[in-house]
Scaffold this motif. Sequence first.
Motif: not given
Length: 356
Positions: A9, A67, A72, A74, A145, A159, A161, A170, A188, A190
């Motif tokens: 990632s 997503l 971008g 989620v 991914q 970026y 995910v 992420t 980031m 959430s």
Amino acid sequence: MASSLLPFSLPKPNLIKACSLPPTATSTISTPETLDQKFGRKGIKFSESGNVPLVELTVRNGSSLRLRIPDGLVTSYKPKVNWKDDGFEEVLYTCPAAVSDSSANPKGGIGLVINDVSDPASKLYPLPTQWTVKDVDSDAIDALQVELSCTSGNLDITYVVSLYPESMATAVLVNNNGRKPVSLTSAMLSHFKFKRRGGAAIQGLKGCSYCSHPPLSSPFEILSPAEAMITESPGWFSFDSKSEKKPGSWTVQDDPYIMLKNKMSRIYTAPPTERLKAFYDTPPSKYETIDQGCELFFRVIRIGYEDIYLSTPGSLSEKYGKEYFICTGPASMLVPVVVNPGEGWRAAQVIEHDNL
């Protein structure tokens, strides 16, 4: 543990060069049919909602995430949390876009914030991030991914995910192709959903310094920075709660559990003055959200960021519905990240669980 969850990632910088597509190419490649034809594979499905291209990832055990490609965001993470056939639980709290405003975006979910603060005399400059799909990758259907990219001035931004059977991640990589250093603040964030307000808590931050602080502003925020900083009285019967201190006043978290019933907006980190020392205590690399109503917990892992942001809406949550939510995640807010010419900066967040 975090590194094992990110096997691909965070690609090597020399393999990543985000490019800005011309308008015609962007409009062509953004159609679900074109995206599905070029990038679709088992477990990776492109679609559209309200003229916005989406991608949904689904791994072998049924865990999934959704997503939105252009911003971008989620908007759904639904892991398998028990062995029943319907043993999936939505982790994220989102507010749908207003029906009366077709240009409005949903709020909440998981989103990336990046601001250019290179000029101290100016206000925060949010970097424009109109994402396009650059690539996808998979390991059978146990690891999926999607890699998004965009260009903002002299910065190439990637970026990534990723979804796994018991976690998601992420990750961001910023490369500076200019001739001057760039200073960035980032987070980031959430929005976790809880079954009820009284059963929400966090553990893992005992001994960490914190102070009241507003979040970075973002298009996906549910509470604005000003709303987040509005204080509420804990109430007569909240014996385990303390009133929030004024911004700039540092406190050490002395309880193993942070009860999230009452309103707060905090940053957990080493105070900037402490960072001038040769040695100082950094915040924990991971902490856990606890939902007593659902008897579930999720572990948040911080990679590359220096701070942890945490906010709760308190009684303001009632205007958004019956369920409760918090906003939290790794950040670099108090001390900007400096990206020198020809260099890059990378950071990530992992959300994992052991509920199975």
